[in-house]
Design an enzyme around this catalytic site. Structure first.
Site, PDB file in Angstrom:
ATOM      1  N   ARG A  35      -3.933  -9.977   2.480  1.00 13.95           N
ATOM      2  CA  ARG A  35      -2.957  -9.701   1.422  1.00 13.95           C
ATOM      3  C   ARG A  35      -2.732 -10.934   0.540  1.00 13.95           C
ATOM      4  O   ARG A  35      -2.471 -10.785  -0.662  1.00 13.95           O
ATOM      5  CB  ARG A  35      -1.643  -9.246   2.043  1.00 13.95           C
ATOM      6  CG  ARG A  35      -1.726  -7.810   2.538  1.00 13.95           C
ATOM      7  CD  ARG A  35      -0.441  -7.390   3.197  1.00 13.95           C
ATOM      8  NE  ARG A  35      -0.353  -5.940   3.296  1.00 13.95           N
ATOM      9  CZ  ARG A  35       0.671  -5.298   3.848  1.00 13.95           C
ATOM     10  NH1 ARG A  35       1.680  -5.974   4.349  1.00 13.95           N
ATOM     11  NH2 ARG A  35       0.685  -3.982   3.893  1.00 13.95           N
ATOM     12  N   LYS A 198      -0.962   9.325  16.062  1.00 20.92           N
ATOM     13  CA  LYS A 198      -0.038  10.450  15.946  1.00 20.92           C
ATOM     14  C   LYS A 198      -0.226  11.285  14.691  1.00 20.92           C
ATOM     15  O   LYS A 198      -0.578  10.760  13.643  1.00 20.92           O
ATOM     16  CB  LYS A 198       1.387   9.919  15.955  1.00 20.92           C
ATOM     17  CG  LYS A 198       1.807   9.381  17.296  1.00 20.92           C
ATOM     18  CD  LYS A 198       3.246   8.969  17.247  1.00 20.92           C
ATOM     19  CE  LYS A 198       3.723   8.501  18.608  1.00 20.92           C
ATOM     20  NZ  LYS A 198       5.021   7.842  18.495  1.00 20.92           N
ATOM     21  N   GLY A 354      -3.435  -0.434   8.246  1.00 21.76           N
ATOM     22  CA  GLY A 354      -3.609  -1.652   9.032  1.00 21.76           C
ATOM     23  C   GLY A 354      -4.694  -1.572  10.085  1.00 21.76           C
ATOM     24  O   GLY A 354      -5.572  -2.442  10.147  1.00 21.76           O
ATOM     25  N   GLY A 377       1.188   2.389   4.450  1.00 21.93           N
ATOM     26  CA  GLY A 377       2.170   3.404   4.036  1.00 21.93           C
ATOM     27  C   GLY A 377       2.052   3.750   2.556  1.00 21.93           C
ATOM     28  O   GLY A 377       2.142   4.912   2.170  1.00 21.93           O
TER      29      GLY A 377
END
Ligand code: 3PG
Ligand code: MG
Length: 396
Positions: A35, A198, A354, A377
Site C-alpha cells: 500500500r 465464509k 488481503g 472491502g
C-alpha cells in the site's frame, strides 16, 4: 475522473489521504509495504511539482485515543527509504503543533500526520474534525482506495471544503479504471473466483456478480456450506449453519440467471487444523467424520483451471484453501497458476482482498497478473455495484 496528472501543485500545501494501514510485526517492521509502494506515484508527483505533501492515514483500529502500536511513526523511516528523502512526522493530525509543523515545511517536503483514528471523530465523520483537517491544506487528494468504502472525516466529509481543489490520486484512479475494465465491458468469457472462509460478507458480491459474469467459481471454506446445501456430509469442516438455505437459493439463482456456478467437487481433508495432520481426500459431499476440509482437491483444480484458461476476464477474491499451511496450499497455488497462464494468453486478471493478494505474492505471481488491488472491502463493495463514499465525495 478529475486526477492530478494535468495540474501543477507547485507551492501548494497538498493534503493526501493515503491508506498506510499496513501489517506490522511485533517489532513494528512493515511486513507488506504494497500500500505504501502504491501511493508513491502521487506523493512523487507532489514533490516533483514543488508542493508540500502532507500525508494523512489511519493505521489499525485504535479504540480509545493514542496507542503507540498504532502510531504512524512506524511508517516514517520506510517512506523515507522509498522516497530517498527525510520524511518528517507530526505527532498529532490537528491542532497547534501540527499547524506549526506544516508552517515550517519547504516546497518538496513530505510530512506524515499521526493516525487519524486516534480521534473518534474520524470514523464518526465529524464535520468539525474534517474542517480542522481541511484547514491544513490548499488542495485535497484522495489516494486511499483501500479505505474508499468508508464515509469518514478524512475520506469523504473533508472533500466538501475543497469544492474546486479536490482530486483523485493516481492510485485511486488506477484502481477504479481496472475495476471498470472488468465490470463495464468485460471481454468474455468473464469468470469470477470467490473463496475465503465464509459466505457471510460475500453474499452481496456473489449475487451481484451473477448479473455480470459467465462463470462463478466457489472455493475455500465457504465451499463446505454449499456442500451441505447439496445434502452432503462434511465432517468437521467449517460450516455456517445459518447460511445453508441461502447457499441453496444462490445455486437456484445462478441457474435462473444462466451463470455457470462451479462448486468445489472434491476436498483435501485433515484430522486436525495443522500442517502435520493426517490427510485424506474425498468428494466434498462425503468428508468423513473426524476430518475437516482444508483445500480443494485435484478434480476441482482441473475443472476450475480449464474454465480459467478459457476466460478473457478474471477476478479473484479469496483463497481456495488454508494456503498458509504448505500441505493445504496446492489449490490456491494451482488456481493462481491458471490465472497467470490465462493472463499470459491475453486475459485481463484482477486480484484483490488481503488473503488472495498475500497468496499471489507468496507464490511469486505478483507480476504475472494484470492488476493487484490494494483494497479488500473496498473492492468487494465496488463489485457489489455500490458507490464508494471516497469516490463520490470527489465527484460531486
Ligand atoms: C482495510 O485495511 O480494510 C482498510 O485500510 C480500511 O480499514 P478498516 O477496515 O479498519 O476500515
Ligand atoms: Mg477492512
Amino acid at each position: 475522473m478529475k486526477n492530478i496528472s494535468d495540474i501543477s501543485l507547485a507551492g501548494k500545501r497538498v493534503l493526501i489521504r493515503v491508506d498506510f494501514n499496513v501489517p506490522l510485526d511485533e517489532y513494528f517492521n512493515i511486513t507488506d509495504d504494497s500500500r505504501m509502494q502504491a501511493a508513491l506515484p502521487t506523493i512523487k508527483k507532489v514533490i516533483k511539482d514543488g508542493g508540500k505533501a502532507i500525508i494523512m492515514s489511519h493505521l489499525g483500529r485504535p479504540k480509545n485515543g493514542f496507542e503507540a502500536r498504532f502510531s504512524l511513526k512506524h511508517t516514517v523511516k520506510h517512506l523515507s527509504d522509498l522516497l530517498e528523502i527525510d520524511v518528517r512526522f507530526s505527532s498529532d493530525c490537528i491542532g497547534e503543533n501540527t499547524i506549526s509543523d506544516i508552517a515550517s515545511m519547504e516546497n518538496g517536503d513530505v510530512l506524515i500526520l499521526e493516525n487519524l483514528r486516534f480521534y473518534p471523530e474520524e470514523k464518526a465523520g465529524d464535520i468539525n474534525f474534517a474542517k480542522q483537517l481541511a484547514n491544513l491544506g490548499d488542495v485535497y487528494i484522495n489516494d486511499a482506495f483501500g479505505t474508499a468504502h468508508r464515509a469518514h472525516a478524512s475520506t469523504a466529509v473533508i472533500a466538501d471544503y475543497f469544492p474546486n481543489d479536490k482530486y483523485f490520486g493516481l492510485l485511486l484512479s488506477n484502481e477504479i479504471n481496472s475495476l471498470k475494465i472488468a465490470l463495464d465491458k468485460p471481454k468474455r468469457p468473464f469468470t469470477a473466483i470467490i473463496g475465503g472462509a465464509k459466505i457471510t460478507g460475500k453474499i452481496d458480491v456473489i449475487t451481484s456478480l451473477f448479473d455480470k459474469v459467465d462463470n462463478l467459481i466457489i472455493g475455500g471454506g465457504m465451499a463446505y456450506t454449499f456442500a451441505k446445501a447439496m445434502g452432503g456430509t462434511i465432517g468437521n469442516s467449517l460450516v455456517e449453519e445459518d447460511k445453508v438455505e441461502l447457499a441453496k437459493s444462490l445455486i437456484a439463482d445462478a441457474q435462473k440467471k444462466g451463470v455457470q456456478l462451479l462448486l468445489t467437487s472434491d476436498s483435501v481433508n485433515a484430522d486436525d487444523f495443522n500442517n502435520n495432520a493426517t490427510i485424506q481426500n474425498s468428494e466434498i459431499t462425503n468428508v468423513p467424520n473426524g476430518f475437516m476440509g482444508l483445500d480443494i482437491g485435484g478434480d476441482s483444480i482441473t475443472h476450475f483451471s480449464t474454465i480459467i484458461l478459457d476466460s478473457k476476464t478474471i477476478i479473484w477474491n479469496g483463497p481456495m484453501g488454508v494456503f498458509e499451511m504448505e500441505n493445504f496450499s496446492n489449490g490456491t497455488k494451482k488456481i493462481g497458476e491458471a490465472i497467470c497462464k490465462a493472463t499470459k494468453n491475453g486475459a485481463f486478471s484482477l486480484v484483490g482482498g488481503g488473503d488472495s493478494v498475500a497468496a499471489v505474492k507468496q507464490f511469486g505471481f505478483a507480476d504475472k497478473v494484470s492488476y493487484i488491488s490494494t483494497g479488500g472491502g473496498a473492492m468487494l463493495k465496488y463489485l457489489e455495484g455500490k458507490e464508494l463514499p471516497g469516490v463520490v465525495a470527489i465527484q460531486k
